[in-house]
Design a protein around this motif. Structure first.
Motif, mmCIF file in Angstrom:
data_model
loop_
_atom_site.group_PDB
_atom_site.id
_atom_site.type_symbol
_atom_site.label_atom_id
_atom_site.label_comp_id
_atom_site.label_asym_id
_atom_site.label_seq_id
_atom_site.Cartn_x
_atom_site.Cartn_y
_atom_site.Cartn_z
ATOM 1 N N LYS A 27 0.841 -1.206 0.000
ATOM 2 C CA LYS A 27 0.000 0.000 0.000
ATOM 3 C C LYS A 27 0.871 1.250 0.000
ATOM 4 C CE LYS A 27 -4.100 -1.838 2.263
ATOM 5 N NZ LYS A 27 -4.929 -1.813 3.480
ATOM 6 N N LYS A 28 1.903 1.235 0.826
ATOM 7 C CA LYS A 28 2.805 2.390 0.893
ATOM 8 C C LYS A 28 3.581 2.565 -0.401
ATOM 9 C CE LYS A 28 3.068 2.239 5.853
ATOM 10 N NZ LYS A 28 3.737 1.760 7.015
ATOM 11 N N LEU A 29 4.070 1.467 -0.977
ATOM 12 C CA LEU A 29 4.793 1.556 -2.252
ATOM 13 C C LEU A 29 3.901 2.096 -3.357
ATOM 14 C CD1 LEU A 29 6.905 -1.735 -2.373
ATOM 15 C CD2 LEU A 29 7.782 0.596 -2.374
ATOM 16 N N PHE A 30 2.654 1.631 -3.410
ATOM 17 C CA PHE A 30 1.728 2.113 -4.435
ATOM 18 C C PHE A 30 1.451 3.600 -4.266
ATOM 19 C CE2 PHE A 30 -0.465 -2.275 -5.108
ATOM 20 C CZ PHE A 30 0.692 -2.761 -5.667
ATOM 21 N N THR A 31 1.349 4.047 -3.031
ATOM 22 C CA THR A 31 1.107 5.466 -2.771
ATOM 23 C C THR A 31 2.310 6.309 -3.183
ATOM 24 O OG1 THR A 31 -0.374 4.963 -0.933
ATOM 25 C CG2 THR A 31 0.601 7.168 -0.981
ATOM 26 N N ILE A 32 3.490 5.866 -2.796
ATOM 27 C CA ILE A 32 4.708 6.618 -3.092
ATOM 28 C C ILE A 32 4.999 6.655 -4.593
ATOM 29 C CG2 ILE A 32 7.226 6.613 -2.834
ATOM 30 C CD1 ILE A 32 6.728 5.463 0.017
ATOM 31 N N THR A 33 4.889 5.494 -5.241
ATOM 32 C CA THR A 33 5.251 5.405 -6.657
ATOM 33 C C THR A 33 4.082 5.729 -7.578
ATOM 34 O OG1 THR A 33 4.720 3.048 -6.783
ATOM 35 C CG2 THR A 33 6.984 3.637 -6.199
ATOM 36 N N GLN A 34 2.885 5.819 -7.012
ATOM 37 C CA GLN A 34 1.658 6.052 -7.773
ATOM 38 C C GLN A 34 1.463 5.002 -8.855
ATOM 39 O OE1 GLN A 34 1.511 10.164 -8.945
ATOM 40 N NE2 GLN A 34 1.339 10.833 -6.844
ATOM 41 N N ARG A 35 1.875 3.788 -8.558
ATOM 42 C CA ARG A 35 1.661 2.656 -9.466
ATOM 43 C C ARG A 35 0.242 2.135 -9.303
ATOM 44 N NH1 ARG A 35 6.720 -1.448 -8.569
ATOM 45 N NH2 ARG A 35 8.349 -0.154 -9.440
ATOM 46 N N ASN A 36 -0.338 1.706 -10.387
ATOM 47 C CA ASN A 36 -1.614 1.021 -10.350
ATOM 48 C C ASN A 36 -1.411 -0.284 -11.101
ATOM 49 O OD1 ASN A 36 -4.206 0.140 -10.300
ATOM 50 N ND2 ASN A 36 -5.058 1.826 -11.483
ATOM 51 N N ILE A 37 -1.438 -1.380 -10.401
ATOM 52 C CA ILE A 37 -1.165 -2.684 -11.003
ATOM 53 C C ILE A 37 -2.488 -3.276 -11.489
ATOM 54 C CG2 ILE A 37 -0.092 -4.941 -10.687
ATOM 55 C CD1 ILE A 37 1.835 -2.569 -10.235
ATOM 56 N N GLY A 69 12.125 -16.999 -5.121
ATOM 57 C CA GLY A 69 10.916 -16.725 -5.891
ATOM 58 C C GLY A 69 11.045 -15.480 -6.746
ATOM 59 N N CYS A 70 11.633 -14.437 -6.183
ATOM 60 C CA CYS A 70 11.838 -13.196 -6.943
ATOM 61 C C CYS A 70 12.826 -13.403 -8.086
ATOM 62 C CB CYS A 70 12.317 -12.078 -6.028
ATOM 63 S SG CYS A 70 11.037 -11.419 -4.938
ATOM 64 N N LEU A 71 13.855 -14.194 -7.846
ATOM 65 C CA LEU A 71 14.832 -14.456 -8.903
ATOM 66 C C LEU A 71 14.211 -15.227 -10.067
ATOM 67 C CD1 LEU A 71 18.015 -15.350 -6.837
ATOM 68 C CD2 LEU A 71 17.629 -13.294 -8.203
ATOM 69 N N LYS A 72 13.233 -16.074 -9.768
ATOM 70 C CA LYS A 72 12.603 -16.893 -10.799
ATOM 71 C C LYS A 72 11.439 -16.189 -11.492
ATOM 72 C CE LYS A 72 13.811 -21.214 -8.562
ATOM 73 N NZ LYS A 72 13.329 -22.356 -7.791
ATOM 74 N N ASN A 73 10.909 -15.131 -10.884
ATOM 75 C CA ASN A 73 9.707 -14.499 -11.411
ATOM 76 C C ASN A 73 9.915 -12.993 -11.529
ATOM 77 O OD1 ASN A 73 7.070 -13.313 -11.632
ATOM 78 N ND2 ASN A 73 6.218 -15.280 -10.989
ATOM 79 N N LYS A 74 10.208 -12.539 -12.736
ATOM 80 C CA LYS A 74 10.529 -11.123 -12.942
ATOM 81 C C LYS A 74 9.339 -10.209 -12.635
ATOM 82 C CE LYS A 74 12.758 -7.867 -15.954
ATOM 83 N NZ LYS A 74 13.553 -7.685 -17.143
ATOM 84 N N ALA A 75 8.127 -10.652 -12.933
ATOM 85 C CA ALA A 75 6.954 -9.822 -12.660
ATOM 86 C C ALA A 75 6.823 -9.550 -11.168
ATOM 87 C CB ALA A 75 5.697 -10.494 -13.203
ATOM 88 N N ILE A 76 6.995 -10.592 -10.351
ATOM 89 C CA ILE A 76 6.934 -10.409 -8.895
ATOM 90 C C ILE A 76 8.088 -9.535 -8.434
ATOM 91 C CG2 ILE A 76 7.155 -11.592 -6.669
ATOM 92 C CD1 ILE A 76 5.509 -13.885 -7.862
ATOM 93 N N ARG A 77 9.269 -9.775 -8.954
ATOM 94 C CA ARG A 77 10.438 -8.971 -8.581
ATOM 95 C C ARG A 77 10.191 -7.495 -8.877
ATOM 96 N NH1 ARG A 77 14.013 -11.715 -11.261
ATOM 97 N NH2 ARG A 77 14.244 -10.343 -13.044
ATOM 98 N N CYS A 78 9.591 -7.198 -10.004
ATOM 99 C CA CYS A 78 9.333 -5.806 -10.375
ATOM 100 C C CYS A 78 8.328 -5.143 -9.442
ATOM 101 C CB CYS A 78 8.825 -5.730 -11.812
ATOM 102 S SG CYS A 78 10.096 -6.036 -13.037
ATOM 103 N N VAL A 79 7.345 -5.899 -8.999
ATOM 104 C CA VAL A 79 6.345 -5.342 -8.093
ATOM 105 C C VAL A 79 6.931 -5.104 -6.711
ATOM 106 C CG1 VAL A 79 4.202 -5.841 -6.855
ATOM 107 C CG2 VAL A 79 4.369 -6.331 -9.291
ATOM 108 N N LEU A 80 7.716 -6.048 -6.216
ATOM 109 C CA LEU A 80 8.183 -6.000 -4.829
ATOM 110 C C LEU A 80 9.434 -5.182 -4.602
ATOM 111 C CD1 LEU A 80 7.612 -9.678 -3.674
ATOM 112 C CD2 LEU A 80 6.129 -7.694 -3.364
ATOM 113 N N SER A 81 10.256 -5.049 -5.599
ATOM 114 C CA SER A 81 11.525 -4.369 -5.383
ATOM 115 C C SER A 81 11.433 -2.900 -5.741
ATOM 116 C CB SER A 81 12.632 -5.026 -6.209
ATOM 117 O OG SER A 81 13.831 -4.313 -6.011
ATOM 118 N N PRO A 82 11.733 -2.035 -4.794
ATOM 119 C CA PRO A 82 11.739 -0.611 -5.109
ATOM 120 C C PRO A 82 12.861 -0.229 -6.070
ATOM 121 C CG PRO A 82 12.559 -0.979 -2.890
ATOM 122 C CD PRO A 82 12.095 -2.313 -3.409
#
Length: 91
Positions: A27-37, A69-82
């Motif tokens: 929630k905080k990352l979405f607010t800061i980055t203004q991302r909408n997934i 899991g993040c190393l194997k899944n780029k989509a998840i890595r992109c969402v979770l890593s600032p």
């Protein structure tokens, strides 16, 4: 970078990430980055990530589960890593 990202999500320093910790930080990352997934809520996204990464189904992510899991899944890595600059990933 992923070890540092894990430590950001592990708010209680238990060496695991629980769903509520991930939801709170997403929630905080979405607010800061203004991302909408794709209109997906932080809760929905967190539970989807847990389904993919929580290999032992204990409702918590160990450091190993998270990093591997993040190393194997780029989509998840992109969402979770600032540190990732774009989502969705450009492959």
């Amino acid at each position: 970078k992923l070890q540092y990202t894990f430590s950001l999500f592990d708010r209680d320093h238990s060496q695991t990430i629980e769903p509520l910790e991930m939801i709170d930080l997403l929630k905080k990352l979405f607010t800061i980055t203004q991302r909408n997934i794709s209109g997906c809520s932080a809760e929905c996204l967190a539970y989807d990530i847990f389904r993919a990464l929580d290999l032992d189904h204990n409702q918590s992510l160990s450091r190993e589960e998270f990093i591997n899991g993040c190393l194997k899944n780029k989509a998840i890595r992109c969402v979770l890593s600032p540190f990732e600059s774009t989502y969705p990933p450009k492959d």
